[in-house]
Design a protein around this motif. Sequence first.
Motif, mmCIF file in Angstrom:
data_model
loop_
_atom_site.group_PDB
_atom_site.id
_atom_site.type_symbol
_atom_site.label_atom_id
_atom_site.label_comp_id
_atom_site.label_asym_id
_atom_site.label_seq_id
_atom_site.Cartn_x
_atom_site.Cartn_y
_atom_site.Cartn_z
ATOM 1 N N ASP A 5 0.855 -1.188 0.000
ATOM 2 C CA ASP A 5 0.000 0.000 0.000
ATOM 3 C C ASP A 5 0.891 1.239 0.000
ATOM 4 N N SER A 6 0.853 2.013 -1.093
ATOM 5 C CA SER A 6 1.643 3.250 -1.222
ATOM 6 C C SER A 6 3.123 3.026 -0.889
ATOM 7 N N GLY A 7 3.689 1.939 -1.394
ATOM 8 C CA GLY A 7 5.119 1.675 -1.201
ATOM 9 C C GLY A 7 5.464 0.980 0.102
ATOM 10 N N TRP A 8 4.449 0.745 0.959
ATOM 11 C CA TRP A 8 4.675 0.045 2.227
ATOM 12 C C TRP A 8 4.142 -1.387 2.134
ATOM 13 N N ALA A 9 4.852 -2.307 2.771
ATOM 14 C CA ALA A 9 4.363 -3.684 2.873
ATOM 15 C C ALA A 9 3.536 -3.801 4.149
ATOM 16 N N ILE A 10 2.467 -4.582 4.053
ATOM 17 C CA ILE A 10 1.644 -4.859 5.242
ATOM 18 C C ILE A 10 1.715 -6.350 5.490
ATOM 19 N N GLU A 11 2.133 -6.726 6.691
ATOM 20 C CA GLU A 11 2.228 -8.142 7.054
ATOM 21 C C GLU A 11 1.614 -8.347 8.432
ATOM 22 N N THR A 12 1.285 -9.587 8.732
ATOM 23 C CA THR A 12 0.728 -9.916 10.047
ATOM 24 C C THR A 12 1.682 -10.847 10.781
ATOM 25 N N ILE A 13 2.011 -10.462 12.016
ATOM 26 C CA ILE A 13 2.831 -11.322 12.879
ATOM 27 C C ILE A 13 1.940 -11.744 14.039
ATOM 28 N N GLY A 14 1.604 -13.022 14.077
ATOM 29 C CA GLY A 14 0.617 -13.474 15.068
ATOM 30 C C GLY A 14 -0.702 -12.789 14.774
ATOM 31 N N GLU A 15 -1.216 -12.010 15.753
ATOM 32 C CA GLU A 15 -2.461 -11.269 15.465
ATOM 33 C C GLU A 15 -2.192 -9.787 15.238
ATOM 34 N N HIS A 16 -0.908 -9.423 15.159
ATOM 35 C CA HIS A 16 -0.557 -8.006 15.014
ATOM 36 C C HIS A 16 -0.174 -7.656 13.579
ATOM 37 N N GLU A 17 -0.730 -6.544 13.108
ATOM 38 C CA GLU A 17 -0.384 -6.071 11.765
ATOM 39 C C GLU A 17 0.784 -5.089 11.864
ATOM 40 N N ILE A 18 1.750 -5.243 10.965
ATOM 41 C CA ILE A 18 2.857 -4.286 10.904
ATOM 42 C C ILE A 18 2.980 -3.767 9.475
ATOM 43 N N ARG A 19 3.638 -2.623 9.330
ATOM 44 C CA ARG A 19 3.939 -2.056 8.012
ATOM 45 C C ARG A 19 5.444 -1.844 7.941
ATOM 46 N N TRP A 20 6.025 -2.008 6.770
ATOM 47 C CA TRP A 20 7.463 -1.801 6.664
ATOM 48 C C TRP A 20 7.871 -1.348 5.264
ATOM 49 N N LYS A 21 9.012 -0.657 5.226
ATOM 50 C CA LYS A 21 9.633 -0.253 3.961
ATOM 51 C C LYS A 21 11.142 -0.238 4.191
ATOM 52 N N LEU A 22 11.898 -0.958 3.354
ATOM 53 C CA LEU A 22 13.357 -1.035 3.504
ATOM 54 C C LEU A 22 14.029 -0.641 2.193
ATOM 55 N N ASN A 23 14.938 0.314 2.267
ATOM 56 C CA ASN A 23 15.645 0.813 1.085
ATOM 57 C C ASN A 23 17.118 0.429 1.108
ATOM 58 N N PHE A 24 17.620 0.038 -0.055
ATOM 59 C CA PHE A 24 19.060 -0.145 -0.234
ATOM 60 C C PHE A 24 19.558 1.004 -1.104
ATOM 61 N N TYR A 25 20.571 1.704 -0.628
ATOM 62 C CA TYR A 25 21.117 2.852 -1.352
ATOM 63 C C TYR A 25 22.261 2.417 -2.276
ATOM 64 N N LYS A 26 22.570 3.280 -3.246
ATOM 65 C CA LYS A 26 23.620 2.951 -4.228
ATOM 66 C C LYS A 26 24.998 2.954 -3.598
ATOM 67 N N GLU A 27 25.178 3.764 -2.571
ATOM 68 C CA GLU A 27 26.476 3.878 -1.896
ATOM 69 C C GLU A 27 26.280 3.556 -0.415
ATOM 70 N N PRO A 28 27.338 3.177 0.288
ATOM 71 C CA PRO A 28 27.202 2.944 1.732
ATOM 72 C C PRO A 28 26.677 4.195 2.441
ATOM 73 N N ILE A 29 25.855 3.985 3.451
ATOM 74 C CA ILE A 29 25.270 5.104 4.205
ATOM 75 C C ILE A 29 26.283 5.548 5.265
ATOM 76 N N GLU A 30 26.708 6.799 5.151
ATOM 77 C CA GLU A 30 27.750 7.310 6.057
ATOM 78 C C GLU A 30 27.196 7.599 7.453
ATOM 79 N N ILE A 31 25.917 7.997 7.525
ATOM 80 C CA ILE A 31 25.343 8.430 8.814
ATOM 81 C C ILE A 31 24.913 7.192 9.606
#
Length: 207
Positions: A27-53
Amino acid sequence: DGNLPGIEFSFPESYSKEDRPEGIQIDSGWAIETIGEHEIRWKLNFYKEPIEIEEVRGVSVFANGKLAQKSFFFNLTGGLNGQHGQEYLSGQVVADFVDQLEFDIISPERQRINWEDENAMPLESWGQGKIKELLRIWKRNRGEKRQKQIEAKLEGFTERINKFQKHEQKIVRSTLQKLGSISTLNDEQFNNLGASMIHAWEQGRLQ
Protein backbone atom coordinates in the motif's frame (compact mmCIF):
# COMPACT_ATOMS: atom_id res chain seq x y z
CA ASP A 1 17.64 13.19 3.69
CA GLY A 2 19.85 15.39 1.52
CA ASN A 3 22.97 13.64 2.85
CA LEU A 4 21.89 10.22 1.62
CA PRO A 5 22.92 8.80 -1.75
CA GLY A 6 20.21 7.70 -4.20
CA ILE A 7 18.09 4.61 -3.59
CA GLU A 8 18.98 1.57 -5.69
CA PHE A 9 16.30 -0.88 -4.51
CA SER A 10 13.19 -0.12 -2.44
CA PHE A 11 11.31 -3.03 -0.88
CA PRO A 12 8.56 -4.17 -1.03
CA GLU A 13 8.24 -2.52 -4.47
CA SER A 14 11.52 -3.98 -5.77
CA TYR A 15 10.33 -7.56 -5.16
CA SER A 16 10.08 -9.62 -8.32
CA LYS A 17 7.03 -11.89 -8.63
CA GLU A 18 9.23 -14.87 -7.75
CA ASP A 19 10.76 -13.22 -4.68
CA ARG A 20 7.63 -11.66 -3.20
CA PRO A 21 6.62 -13.63 -0.09
CA GLU A 22 3.06 -14.86 0.26
CA GLY A 23 0.74 -12.90 2.50
CA ILE A 24 2.26 -9.48 1.81
CA GLN A 25 0.06 -6.60 0.74
CA ILE A 26 1.54 -3.40 -0.68
CA ASP A 27 0.00 0.00 0.00
CA SER A 28 1.64 3.25 -1.22
CA GLY A 29 5.12 1.67 -1.20
CA TRP A 30 4.68 0.04 2.23
CA ALA A 31 4.36 -3.68 2.87
CA ILE A 32 1.64 -4.86 5.24
CA GLU A 33 2.23 -8.14 7.05
CA THR A 34 0.73 -9.92 10.05
CA ILE A 35 2.83 -11.32 12.88
CA GLY A 36 0.62 -13.47 15.07
CA GLU A 37 -2.46 -11.27 15.47
CA HIS A 38 -0.56 -8.01 15.01
CA GLU A 39 -0.38 -6.07 11.77
CA ILE A 40 2.86 -4.29 10.90
CA ARG A 41 3.94 -2.06 8.01
CA TRP A 42 7.46 -1.80 6.66
CA LYS A 43 9.63 -0.25 3.96
CA LEU A 44 13.36 -1.03 3.50
CA ASN A 45 15.65 0.81 1.08
CA PHE A 46 19.06 -0.15 -0.23
CA TYR A 47 21.12 2.85 -1.35
CA LYS A 48 23.62 2.95 -4.23
CA GLU A 49 26.48 3.88 -1.90
CA PRO A 50 27.20 2.94 1.73
CA ILE A 51 25.27 5.10 4.20
CA GLU A 52 27.75 7.31 6.06
CA ILE A 53 25.34 8.43 8.81
CA GLU A 54 25.43 5.70 11.43
CA GLU A 55 22.06 6.61 12.99
CA VAL A 56 20.35 6.11 9.61
CA ARG A 57 21.91 2.71 8.85
CA GLY A 58 19.63 -0.14 9.85
CA VAL A 59 15.93 -0.39 10.65
CA SER A 60 13.98 1.89 13.01
CA VAL A 61 10.78 0.75 14.68
CA PHE A 62 7.94 3.22 15.23
CA ALA A 63 4.85 2.75 17.40
CA ASN A 64 1.92 5.17 17.33
CA GLY A 65 3.96 7.78 15.46
CA LYS A 66 6.85 7.73 17.94
CA LEU A 67 10.32 6.16 17.70
CA ALA A 68 10.31 2.94 19.75
CA GLN A 69 13.63 1.48 18.59
CA LYS A 70 16.48 3.40 16.99
CA SER A 71 18.10 1.95 13.86
CA PHE A 72 19.52 -1.53 14.30
CA PHE A 73 19.60 -4.93 12.56
CA PHE A 74 17.23 -6.84 14.86
CA ASN A 75 20.20 -8.09 16.90
CA LEU A 76 21.54 -10.24 14.05
CA THR A 77 24.99 -11.70 14.60
CA GLY A 78 27.32 -13.95 12.64
CA GLY A 79 28.16 -14.23 8.96
CA LEU A 80 25.29 -13.40 6.63
CA ASN A 81 24.87 -13.85 2.91
CA GLY A 82 25.40 -10.37 1.47
CA GLN A 83 26.46 -9.13 4.91
CA HIS A 84 28.10 -5.90 3.72
CA GLY A 85 24.70 -4.95 2.26
CA GLN A 86 23.91 -3.78 5.79
CA GLU A 87 26.00 -0.68 5.07
CA TYR A 88 23.55 0.24 2.29
CA LEU A 89 20.32 -0.51 4.18
CA SER A 90 17.96 1.94 5.87
CA GLY A 91 14.32 1.28 6.68
CA GLN A 92 11.34 1.63 8.94
CA VAL A 93 8.89 -0.73 10.57
CA VAL A 94 5.61 0.54 12.01
CA ALA A 95 4.48 -1.77 14.82
CA ASP A 96 1.86 0.07 16.88
CA PHE A 97 1.12 -3.00 19.00
CA VAL A 98 4.39 -2.65 20.95
CA ASP A 99 2.96 0.56 22.46
CA GLN A 100 -0.39 -1.00 23.31
CA LEU A 101 0.65 -3.88 25.53
CA GLU A 102 -0.38 -4.23 29.16
CA PHE A 103 3.24 -3.79 30.25
CA ASP A 104 5.45 -1.14 28.65
CA ILE A 105 8.30 -2.80 26.75
CA ILE A 106 9.76 0.45 25.38
CA SER A 107 12.53 2.01 27.48
CA PRO A 108 11.72 5.39 29.12
CA GLU A 109 13.73 7.40 26.57
CA ARG A 110 11.69 5.59 23.85
CA GLN A 111 14.65 4.51 21.82
CA ARG A 112 14.88 0.85 22.62
CA ILE A 113 12.47 -2.06 22.85
CA ASN A 114 13.05 -4.79 25.43
CA TRP A 115 13.64 -7.65 22.98
CA GLU A 116 13.79 -10.18 25.80
CA ASP A 117 10.09 -9.66 26.45
CA GLU A 118 8.05 -12.51 24.99
CA ASN A 119 5.70 -10.01 23.29
CA ALA A 120 8.63 -8.55 21.33
CA MET A 121 10.30 -11.85 20.36
CA PRO A 122 8.07 -12.62 17.32
CA LEU A 123 8.83 -9.15 15.88
CA GLU A 124 12.57 -9.63 16.45
CA SER A 125 12.47 -13.05 14.80
CA TRP A 126 10.48 -11.65 11.85
CA GLY A 127 12.98 -8.78 11.49
CA GLN A 128 15.98 -11.10 11.46
CA GLY A 129 14.36 -13.26 8.78
CA LYS A 130 13.38 -10.22 6.70
CA ILE A 131 16.89 -8.72 6.77
CA LYS A 132 18.50 -12.06 5.83
CA GLU A 133 16.02 -12.49 2.97
CA LEU A 134 16.55 -8.97 1.60
CA LEU A 135 20.36 -9.07 1.94
CA ARG A 136 20.32 -12.25 -0.16
CA ILE A 137 18.11 -10.59 -2.82
CA TRP A 138 20.20 -7.38 -2.70
CA LYS A 139 23.41 -9.31 -3.32
CA ARG A 140 21.89 -11.19 -6.27
CA ASN A 141 20.14 -8.13 -7.78
CA ARG A 142 23.20 -5.94 -7.45
CA GLY A 143 25.31 -8.68 -9.05
CA GLU A 144 22.89 -9.06 -11.97
CA LYS A 145 22.66 -5.31 -12.47
CA ARG A 146 26.44 -4.98 -12.40
CA GLN A 147 26.76 -7.90 -14.85
CA LYS A 148 24.60 -6.02 -17.38
CA GLN A 149 26.66 -2.89 -16.81
CA ILE A 150 29.87 -4.84 -17.37
CA GLU A 151 28.56 -6.26 -20.63
CA ALA A 152 27.64 -2.74 -21.75
CA LYS A 153 31.05 -1.42 -20.62
CA LEU A 154 32.85 -4.26 -22.41
CA GLU A 155 31.04 -3.17 -25.57
CA GLY A 156 32.55 0.27 -25.01
CA PHE A 157 36.00 -1.25 -24.58
CA THR A 158 35.60 -3.76 -27.44
CA GLU A 159 37.53 -1.83 -30.05
CA ARG A 160 40.52 -1.52 -27.74
CA ILE A 161 40.32 -5.10 -26.47
CA ASN A 162 40.10 -6.49 -30.02
CA LYS A 163 43.57 -5.12 -30.76
CA PHE A 164 45.03 -7.57 -28.24
CA GLN A 165 46.01 -11.15 -29.09
CA LYS A 166 43.26 -13.74 -28.57
CA HIS A 167 44.61 -15.11 -25.25
CA GLU A 168 45.08 -11.54 -23.99
CA GLN A 169 41.51 -10.62 -24.90
CA LYS A 170 40.29 -13.56 -22.80
CA ILE A 171 42.37 -12.50 -19.79
CA VAL A 172 41.30 -8.84 -20.01
CA ARG A 173 37.59 -9.72 -20.32
CA SER A 174 37.80 -12.19 -17.45
CA THR A 175 39.61 -9.65 -15.24
CA LEU A 176 36.99 -6.98 -16.00
CA GLN A 177 34.21 -9.46 -15.13
CA LYS A 178 35.86 -10.23 -11.77
CA LEU A 179 36.38 -6.53 -11.12
CA GLY A 180 32.72 -5.86 -11.84
CA SER A 181 31.55 -8.58 -9.47
CA ILE A 182 32.94 -6.67 -6.46
CA SER A 183 29.67 -5.22 -5.18
CA THR A 184 31.38 -2.60 -3.00
CA LEU A 185 32.84 -0.88 -6.10
CA ASN A 186 30.60 1.87 -7.38
CA ASP A 187 30.13 2.49 -11.12
CA GLU A 188 32.62 5.33 -11.30
CA GLN A 189 35.32 3.30 -9.55
CA PHE A 190 34.68 0.35 -11.85
CA ASN A 191 34.85 2.56 -14.95
CA ASN A 192 38.09 4.18 -13.82
CA LEU A 193 39.73 0.89 -12.85
CA GLY A 194 38.60 -0.80 -16.08
CA ALA A 195 39.88 2.01 -18.27
CA SER A 196 43.19 2.18 -16.33
CA MET A 197 43.66 -1.56 -16.64
CA ILE A 198 43.11 -1.56 -20.40
CA HIS A 199 45.39 1.44 -20.78
CA ALA A 200 48.12 -0.31 -18.76
CA TRP A 201 47.74 -3.44 -20.89
CA GLU A 202 48.00 -1.38 -24.07
CA GLN A 203 51.22 0.13 -22.73
CA GLY A 204 52.55 -3.36 -22.02
CA ARG A 205 52.75 -2.74 -18.26
CA LEU A 206 50.29 -5.40 -17.11
CA GLN A 207 51.75 -8.58 -18.64
